[in-house]
Design an enzyme around this catalytic site. Structure first.
Site, PDB file in Angstrom:
ATOM      1  N   GLY A  58     -76.560  37.851 100.531  1.00  0.00           N
ATOM      2  CA  GLY A  58     -76.547  39.309 100.473  1.00  0.00           C
ATOM      3  C   GLY A  58     -77.945  39.895 100.562  1.00  0.00           C
ATOM      4  O   GLY A  58     -78.900  39.338 100.009  1.00  0.00           O
TER       5      GLY A  58
ATOM      6  N   ARG B 122     -71.297  40.283  90.704  1.00  0.00           N
ATOM      7  CA  ARG B 122     -70.546  39.042  90.907  1.00  0.00           C
ATOM      8  C   ARG B 122     -70.033  38.505  89.580  1.00  0.00           C
ATOM      9  O   ARG B 122     -69.124  39.098  88.999  1.00  0.00           O
ATOM     10  CB  ARG B 122     -71.399  38.013  91.657  1.00  0.00           C
ATOM     11  CG  ARG B 122     -70.607  36.895  92.291  1.00  0.00           C
ATOM     12  CD  ARG B 122     -71.475  35.980  93.105  1.00  0.00           C
ATOM     13  NE  ARG B 122     -72.606  35.475  92.370  1.00  0.00           N
ATOM     14  CZ  ARG B 122     -73.378  34.495  92.800  1.00  0.00           C
ATOM     15  NH1 ARG B 122     -73.151  33.933  93.974  1.00  0.00           N
ATOM     16  NH2 ARG B 122     -74.389  34.073  92.081  1.00  0.00           N
TER      17      ARG B 122
ATOM     18  N   ARG C 239     -59.871  57.947  85.464  1.00  0.00           N
ATOM     19  CA  ARG C 239     -60.187  57.822  86.886  1.00  0.00           C
ATOM     20  C   ARG C 239     -61.088  56.603  87.106  1.00  0.00           C
ATOM     21  O   ARG C 239     -61.797  56.166  86.197  1.00  0.00           O
ATOM     22  CB  ARG C 239     -60.908  59.086  87.400  1.00  0.00           C
ATOM     23  CG  ARG C 239     -60.103  60.372  87.234  1.00  0.00           C
ATOM     24  CD  ARG C 239     -58.817  60.348  88.059  1.00  0.00           C
ATOM     25  NE  ARG C 239     -57.994  61.509  87.810  1.00  0.00           N
ATOM     26  CZ  ARG C 239     -58.039  62.622  88.536  1.00  0.00           C
ATOM     27  NH1 ARG C 239     -58.883  62.728  89.552  1.00  0.00           N
ATOM     28  NH2 ARG C 239     -57.235  63.638  88.248  1.00  0.00           N
TER      29      ARG C 239
ATOM     30  N   ASP D  30     -79.040  37.109  88.562  1.00  0.00           N
ATOM     31  CA  ASP D  30     -78.328  36.049  87.838  1.00  0.00           C
ATOM     32  C   ASP D  30     -78.935  34.664  88.036  1.00  0.00           C
ATOM     33  O   ASP D  30     -78.297  33.661  87.709  1.00  0.00           O
ATOM     34  CB  ASP D  30     -76.857  36.024  88.271  1.00  0.00           C
ATOM     35  CG  ASP D  30     -76.687  35.792  89.762  1.00  0.00           C
ATOM     36  OD1 ASP D  30     -77.688  35.832  90.508  1.00  0.00           O
ATOM     37  OD2 ASP D  30     -75.537  35.575  90.208  1.00  0.00           O
TER      38      ASP D  30
ATOM     39  N   ILE E 113     -79.478  41.300  94.158  1.00  0.00           N
ATOM     40  CA  ILE E 113     -79.402  42.418  93.214  1.00  0.00           C
ATOM     41  C   ILE E 113     -78.785  41.993  91.886  1.00  0.00           C
ATOM     42  O   ILE E 113     -78.915  42.701  90.883  1.00  0.00           O
ATOM     43  CB  ILE E 113     -78.620  43.604  93.799  1.00  0.00           C
ATOM     44  CG1 ILE E 113     -77.141  43.262  93.978  1.00  0.00           C
ATOM     45  CG2 ILE E 113     -79.242  44.094  95.091  1.00  0.00           C
ATOM     46  CD1 ILE E 113     -76.255  44.463  94.288  1.00  0.00           C
ATOM     47  N   ASP E 114     -78.114  40.834  91.861  1.00  0.00           N
ATOM     48  CA  ASP E 114     -77.354  40.434  90.670  1.00  0.00           C
ATOM     49  C   ASP E 114     -78.227  39.994  89.497  1.00  0.00           C
ATOM     50  O   ASP E 114     -77.771  39.990  88.358  1.00  0.00           O
ATOM     51  CB  ASP E 114     -76.389  39.292  91.020  1.00  0.00           C
ATOM     52  CG  ASP E 114     -75.385  39.683  92.082  1.00  0.00           C
ATOM     53  OD1 ASP E 114     -75.097  40.897  92.199  1.00  0.00           O
ATOM     54  OD2 ASP E 114     -74.898  38.797  92.806  1.00  0.00           O
TER      55      ASP E 114
ATOM     56  N   HIS F  24     -71.124  48.556  97.798  1.00  0.00           N
ATOM     57  CA  HIS F  24     -72.328  48.129  98.496  1.00  0.00           C
ATOM     58  C   HIS F  24     -73.428  49.175  98.574  1.00  0.00           C
ATOM     59  O   HIS F  24     -74.530  48.873  99.054  1.00  0.00           O
ATOM     60  CB  HIS F  24     -71.960  47.646  99.898  1.00  0.00           C
ATOM     61  CG  HIS F  24     -71.277  46.315  99.897  1.00  0.00           C
ATOM     62  ND1 HIS F  24     -69.951  46.163  99.545  1.00  0.00           N
ATOM     63  CD2 HIS F  24     -71.731  45.079 100.180  1.00  0.00           C
ATOM     64  CE1 HIS F  24     -69.615  44.895  99.621  1.00  0.00           C
ATOM     65  NE2 HIS F  24     -70.680  44.212 100.007  1.00  0.00           N
ATOM     66  N   VAL F  25     -73.158  50.394  98.115  1.00  0.00           N
ATOM     67  CA  VAL F  25     -74.234  51.381  98.046  1.00  0.00           C
ATOM     68  C   VAL F  25     -75.378  50.857  97.179  1.00  0.00           C
ATOM     69  O   VAL F  25     -76.544  51.215  97.364  1.00  0.00           O
ATOM     70  CB  VAL F  25     -73.698  52.725  97.513  1.00  0.00           C
ATOM     71  CG1 VAL F  25     -73.283  52.619  96.054  1.00  0.00           C
ATOM     72  CG2 VAL F  25     -74.752  53.819  97.682  1.00  0.00           C
ATOM     73  N   GLN F  26     -75.057  49.967  96.248  1.00  0.00           N
ATOM     74  CA  GLN F  26     -76.066  49.418  95.338  1.00  0.00           C
ATOM     75  C   GLN F  26     -77.037  48.474  96.037  1.00  0.00           C
ATOM     76  O   GLN F  26     -78.103  48.165  95.511  1.00  0.00           O
ATOM     77  CB  GLN F  26     -75.375  48.680  94.180  1.00  0.00           C
ATOM     78  CG  GLN F  26     -74.575  49.583  93.286  1.00  0.00           C
ATOM     79  CD  GLN F  26     -73.521  48.833  92.490  1.00  0.00           C
ATOM     80  OE1 GLN F  26     -73.780  48.392  91.374  1.00  0.00           O
ATOM     81  NE2 GLN F  26     -72.339  48.665  93.050  1.00  0.00           N
TER      82      GLN F  26
ATOM     83  N   ASP G 260     -78.396  31.840  94.829  1.00  0.00           N
ATOM     84  CA  ASP G 260     -78.083  30.436  94.559  1.00  0.00           C
ATOM     85  C   ASP G 260     -77.474  29.720  95.759  1.00  0.00           C
ATOM     86  O   ASP G 260     -77.704  28.530  95.961  1.00  0.00           O
ATOM     87  CB  ASP G 260     -77.194  30.295  93.322  1.00  0.00           C
ATOM     88  CG  ASP G 260     -75.887  31.062  93.434  1.00  0.00           C
ATOM     89  OD1 ASP G 260     -75.686  31.781  94.435  1.00  0.00           O
ATOM     90  OD2 ASP G 260     -75.054  30.927  92.520  1.00  0.00           O
TER      91      ASP G 260
ATOM     92  N   ARG H  37     -62.533  63.860  81.273  1.00  0.00           N
ATOM     93  CA  ARG H  37     -61.947  62.637  81.821  1.00  0.00           C
ATOM     94  C   ARG H  37     -62.638  61.371  81.302  1.00  0.00           C
ATOM     95  O   ARG H  37     -63.773  61.405  80.832  1.00  0.00           O
ATOM     96  CB  ARG H  37     -62.034  62.653  83.351  1.00  0.00           C
ATOM     97  CG  ARG H  37     -61.037  63.594  84.003  1.00  0.00           C
ATOM     98  CD  ARG H  37     -61.275  63.698  85.482  1.00  0.00           C
ATOM     99  NE  ARG H  37     -60.260  64.559  86.113  1.00  0.00           N
ATOM    100  CZ  ARG H  37     -60.408  65.127  87.295  1.00  0.00           C
ATOM    101  NH1 ARG H  37     -61.517  64.946  87.990  1.00  0.00           N
ATOM    102  NH2 ARG H  37     -59.443  65.893  87.795  1.00  0.00           N
TER     103      ARG H  37
ATOM    104  N   LYS I 205     -64.878  63.805  70.918  1.00  0.00           N
ATOM    105  CA  LYS I 205     -65.392  63.490  72.246  1.00  0.00           C
ATOM    106  C   LYS I 205     -64.274  63.743  73.255  1.00  0.00           C
ATOM    107  O   LYS I 205     -63.112  63.396  73.002  1.00  0.00           O
ATOM    108  CB  LYS I 205     -65.826  62.017  72.338  1.00  0.00           C
ATOM    109  CG  LYS I 205     -67.191  61.721  71.772  1.00  0.00           C
ATOM    110  CD  LYS I 205     -67.649  60.313  72.163  1.00  0.00           C
ATOM    111  CE  LYS I 205     -69.053  60.034  71.700  1.00  0.00           C
ATOM    112  NZ  LYS I 205     -69.538  58.707  72.170  1.00  0.00           N
TER     113      LYS I 205
ATOM    114  N   ARG J  66     -98.325  38.005 105.789  1.00  0.00           N
ATOM    115  CA  ARG J  66     -99.746  38.321 105.661  1.00  0.00           C
ATOM    116  C   ARG J  66    -100.502  37.286 104.835  1.00  0.00           C
ATOM    117  O   ARG J  66    -101.690  37.047 105.075  1.00  0.00           O
ATOM    118  CB  ARG J  66     -99.909  39.735 105.107  1.00  0.00           C
ATOM    119  CG  ARG J  66     -99.380  40.755 106.112  1.00  0.00           C
ATOM    120  CD  ARG J  66     -99.772  42.168 105.874  1.00  0.00           C
ATOM    121  NE  ARG J  66     -99.444  42.977 107.049  1.00  0.00           N
ATOM    122  CZ  ARG J  66     -99.534  44.288 107.095  1.00  0.00           C
ATOM    123  NH1 ARG J  66     -99.952  44.966 106.038  1.00  0.00           N
ATOM    124  NH2 ARG J  66     -99.230  44.941 108.208  1.00  0.00           N
TER     125      ARG J  66
END
Length: 323
Positions: free
Chosen positions: A11, A172, A247, A130, A127-128, A253-255, A103, A163, A214, A25
């Site tokens: 990824g 993952r 909701r 992990d 990004i994970d 995948h925006v992340q 990994d 909400r 709340k 470089r």
């Protein structure tokens, strides 16, 4: 060592281009030739290899994704495929490799090194966050900030409409993205694979919050949580608390996208230098990482097999701050 190759695999993660730039470089700085291998192991097998110069990586540090592209490779998983990959590297007289990925990338690198002995040093690009052997992985900080920005916006509408929002973040099998999103986003509950949170506990927490007046809630769910998919979790809670309007939002995948943060540009640059200089020092089959603010190298086999635990204090923080 005169020529090295670099590739990204698995990824994509913001900051990979900063790492590629640093590798190129640093190689030039040390008088090495550097070759970019496009589309990971798949490109290695097919010979998608071209020489990179210092100018090749100009104006790339701020870009998300990876300029070398990434792909899965079933062919590389076979002995015949790895043989073809090795032959392609020898065609260009490449002496060592820098692998940027997670990994799966390092598992492939480990096997490749065992079979052909080519020196490989890796940089953790996922990004994970992990991977064992580093406190932070390239792309993690950007992903957390991207998710947190979305969560802040969702909280506005949750508050306006009274909400409960169940928000799924990536990771993952890890809750490393979920935890800072829950703390930084003011969530009432976080559900991660490393710590079981039952539906009953979620219901009790929401019911208690409701009794304290709340009227809106945020529940952060890591995509690999054992309780199930976020829509399944929300459905069960809605059934138990029919007076609440639940909701779901899956950030997805925006992340992975967007310009990397300063932290990821710094980390990618630091680890890119470390990979090249590690190869020059004779290191192989190791991942460069940062632990306790110090540069460290960890064997691939450890990054693949050892678990990187989450500090349980962070989970306790969510409980305390959600009162």
């Amino acid at each position: 060592m005169k020529k090295i190759g670099i590739f990204t695999s698995g990824g994509d993660a913001p900051g990979m281009n900063a790492c590629i730039r640093a590798v190129v470089r640093t190689a030039v700085y040390h008088g090495l030739e550097v070759y970019g291998i496009k589309r990971g192991y798949n490109g290695m097998v097919k010979g998608e290899i071209s020489k990179l110069e210092s100018f090749s990586v100009s104006n790339t540090i701020q870009k998300g994704g990876t300029i070398l592209h990434s792909a899965r490779s079933k062919e590389f998983m076979t002995a015949e495929g790895r043989q073809r990959a090795y032959e392609q590297l020898k065609k260009y007289e490449i002496d060592g490799l820098v692998a940027i990925g997670g990994d799966g990338t390092f598992a492939g690198a480990n096997i490749f090194h065992e079979e052909y002995g080519i020196p490989i040093v890796g940089a953790p690009g996922t990004i994970d966050n992990d991977l064992y052997g580093t406190d932070y992985t390239i792309g993690y900080d950007t992903a957390v900030n991207t998710a947190l920005d979305a969560i802040d916006k969702i909280r506005d509408t949750a508050d306006s409409h009274d909400r409960v929002f169940f928000i799924e973040v990536m990771g993952r099998d890890s809750g490393y993205i979920a935890i800072p999103c829950a703390i930084g986003g003011g969530a009432e509950i976080v559900m991660i694979p490393e710590s079981e949170t039952t539906i009953e506990k979620v219901v009790d927490t929401l019911r208690t919050g409701w009794s304290r007046s709340k009227t809106s809630f945020i529940v952060i769910v890591a995509e690999g949580d054992v309780a199930g998919h976020v829509t399944e979790i929300a459905g069960k809670v809605q059934s138990a608390l029919p007076h609440m309007d639940a909701r779901c939002t899956i950030l997805g995948h925006v992340q992975r996208g967007g310009a990397p943060t300063a932290a990821d540009r710094m980390l990618g640059s630091q680890l890119g230098i470390a990979c090249v200089e590690g190869l020059l020092e004779g290191r192989t089959n190791e991942m460069a990482g940062i632990a306790n603010r110090e540069l460290v190298y960890t064997p691939f086999i450890d990054t693949i097999t050892k678990i990187k635990p989450i500090n349980p204090y962070y989970i306790r923080m969510v409980d305390i701050l959600s009162v």
